[in-house]
Design a protein around this motif. Structure first.
Motif, short mmCIF file in Angstrom:
data_model
loop_
_atom_site.label_atom_id
_atom_site.label_comp_id
_atom_site.label_asym_id
_atom_site.label_seq_id
_atom_site.Cartn_x
_atom_site.Cartn_y
_atom_site.Cartn_z
N LEU A 171 0.84 -1.21 0.00
CA LEU A 171 0.00 0.00 0.00
C LEU A 171 0.87 1.25 0.00
O LEU A 171 0.54 2.25 -0.64
N LEU B 278 -5.99 3.05 4.52
CA LEU B 278 -6.34 2.18 3.39
C LEU B 278 -6.28 0.70 3.80
O LEU B 278 -7.09 -0.12 3.36
N ALA C 204 -9.27 -1.93 3.46
CA ALA C 204 -9.13 -3.19 2.70
C ALA C 204 -9.54 -4.38 3.57
O ALA C 204 -10.22 -5.30 3.11
N GLU D 20 -8.84 -5.63 -7.51
CA GLU D 20 -8.74 -4.58 -8.51
C GLU D 20 -9.96 -3.67 -8.47
O GLU D 20 -9.86 -2.46 -8.68
N HIS E 265 -9.24 -1.37 -5.58
CA HIS E 265 -8.21 -0.39 -5.94
C HIS E 265 -7.41 -0.97 -7.09
O HIS E 265 -6.74 -1.99 -6.90
N LEU F 185 -3.90 -2.08 -6.56
CA LEU F 185 -3.73 -3.15 -5.57
C LEU F 185 -3.86 -4.52 -6.26
O LEU F 185 -3.08 -5.44 -5.98
#
Ligand SMILES: [Zn+2]
Ligand SMILES: [Zn+2]
Length: 447
Positions: free
Chosen positions: A348, A364, A368, A388, A391, A394
């Motif tokens: 991240l 974040l 998540a 995805e 993010h 990510l």
């Protein structure tokens, strides 16, 4: 139906070890273990009387598993308010009574410094062991006590304590404090454990090595290779872990490590979750103070001497493995697997262009986990297509990590290495929103 898997991190430390987080209480450990996705966690520091007191207060023996559990699991995530909402999705872990002993002693005319992990089935057994060990060294000044006890004699003492008590040599390649370390270790199991060598059945391989390296040496074929975090803070729990299938239990873990061919007690050893070994602090050779880092081949050419200060280099894990290895390529054990991971906060941090410990990453990370469950679930099992949608970058970073498409700068002489999934240019484009901006995969190899 699929057999359930579980993850165990069986080498950690408490607030009573040097240089550890003062927040490490049993409930704090339980909360972090759950957030990370661990099902069984070591207690650490079992020879420390005050730590055993807090374990006795907070935990109770779980008859079904022979492990320990929280006496009062309700609200156990309140320790970490940012994750309190996970309470329904991540269960509290079971605890395995564990400690680490630092043995410093003379053998064969040399000073040996070896760290060994010790495991006990009950608090009574741990108490009995601590009483005996306390007659040899001071156990209260450090949760990981330093004693002048030969590893062989330590093993004997553990075996005499209780049936099912066992020893696993810790981070076996670390230069300064381990079984095979370049500075003060041995060249064979036999040299260290003598007539009790057959009582060792598992070895902890440490952050700077992985099974591809360890399985180059046939002398280790008889051993299960386990991995643990050696965490000194909750944040580092589960950065390495050991995988089993079946239902967690003390005997299941013990038997599956000791007798892998007879997967007894409903539990089998499957393998490990690993760092990329380059990220560990002792992968390559060098001198931190001299700013010198060398690949083993280069160190050999220089006779192990630092080109800056002229003193012996700290020879790392890769060097030692190559020195003892007797195979051109690793031969893995049937049925064993391993996966190389990068901690989620680091991934991240790359995406956001800030440090892994920053507030932005923390926010974040919590988001998540709220969406997907534990950190290890995200790293290991959540499909990249799902990540995805959460993010775009990510999803791509997890895809690259899982397929080993990372750049690696090896650690050395106590300095962590650096593993990255994106190039500096890609990182810039991510921040400007021009890379992975659409939800549509930009890379043809998306899973
Ligand atoms: Zn250690
Ligand atoms: Zn130097």
């Amino acid at each position: 139906m699929n057999t359930p898997l579980f993850r165990a991190d069986l080498h950690i430390h408490s607030r009573y070890s040097r240089a550890t987080s003062t927040r490490l209480t049993p409930r704090n450990l339980a909360a972090w273990a759950a957030v990370k996705g661990l099902h069984v966690v070591g207690t650490g520091d079992i020879t420390h009387a005050r730590w055993r007191d807090s374990l006795r207060e907070t935990l109770e023996w779980d008859e079904a598993s022979g492990l320990y559990r929280l006496r009062n699991p309700r609200g156990f995530l309140d320790e970490l308010p940012e994750f309190a909402h996970l309470e329904r999705s991540v269960p509290p872990p079971l605890f395995m009574l564990q400690g680490e002993i630092s043995s410093i002693y003379k053998r064969g005319g040399k000073v040996r410094r070896v760290h060994n992990l010790v495991y006990f089935p009950t608090l009574e057994a741990a108490e009995a062991f601590a009483t005996r060990l306390g007659g040899i060294g001071n156990l209260e000044s450090d949760g990981r006590p330093i004693v002048g006890l030969d590893s062989h004699d330590l093993l004997e003492m553990v075996l005499e304590t209780a049936p099912g008590a066992f020893v696993v040599p810790a981070h076996i390649w670390t230069p300064w404090y381990s079984l095979f370390g370049s500075k003060s270790g041995f060249d064979s199991m036999q040299e260290c454990f003598g007539d009790l060598t057959h009582e060792i059945f598992a070895l902890e391989t440490g952050l700077s090595s992985d099974p591809d390296m360890n399985r180059m040496w046939s002398a280790l074929d008889a051993y299960r290779l386990v991995s643990n975090s050696d965490a000194h803070s909750g944040e580092n729990l589960g950065r390495e872990a050991t995988l089993f299938s079946g239902t967690p239990s003390y005997l299941g873990i013990y038997n599956s490590l000791k007798y892998p061919e007879t997967a007894g007690e409903g539990c089998s050893f499957l393998g490990t979750l690993e760092f990329f070994p380059e990220e560990g602090k002792y992968h390559l050779d060098g001198h931190r103070a001299c700013n010198v880092v060398l690949e083993p081949e280069e160190s050999r050419k220089r006779g192990g001497i630092c080109p800056v200060c002229g003193k012996p280099l700290t020879l790392g894990v890769l060097y030692r493995v190559q020195e003892l290895a007797d195979r051109p390529a690793p031969i893995h054990q049937p049925g064993n697997t391993f996966a190389s991971l990068v901690p989620l906060p680091e991934l991240l941090g790359e995406i956001l262009g800030v440090g892994a410990k920053s507030k932005k990453v923390g926010a974040l990370y919590a988001k998540a986990l709220h969406k997907f469950g534990s950190e290890l679930d995200i790293l290991q099992t959540i499909p990249t297509s799902e990540l995805e949608k959460f993010h775009p970058a990510l999803g791509e970073s997890l895809h690259r990590m899982r397929s080993g498409q990372v750049t690696r700068k090896g650690g050395y002489d106590g300095e962590y290495g650096v593993v990255r999934v994106f190039s500096p240019q890609e990182q810039q484009s991510i921040r400007h929103g021009s890379l992975f901006a659409s939800a549509r995969p930009l890379f043809p190899h998306q899973e």
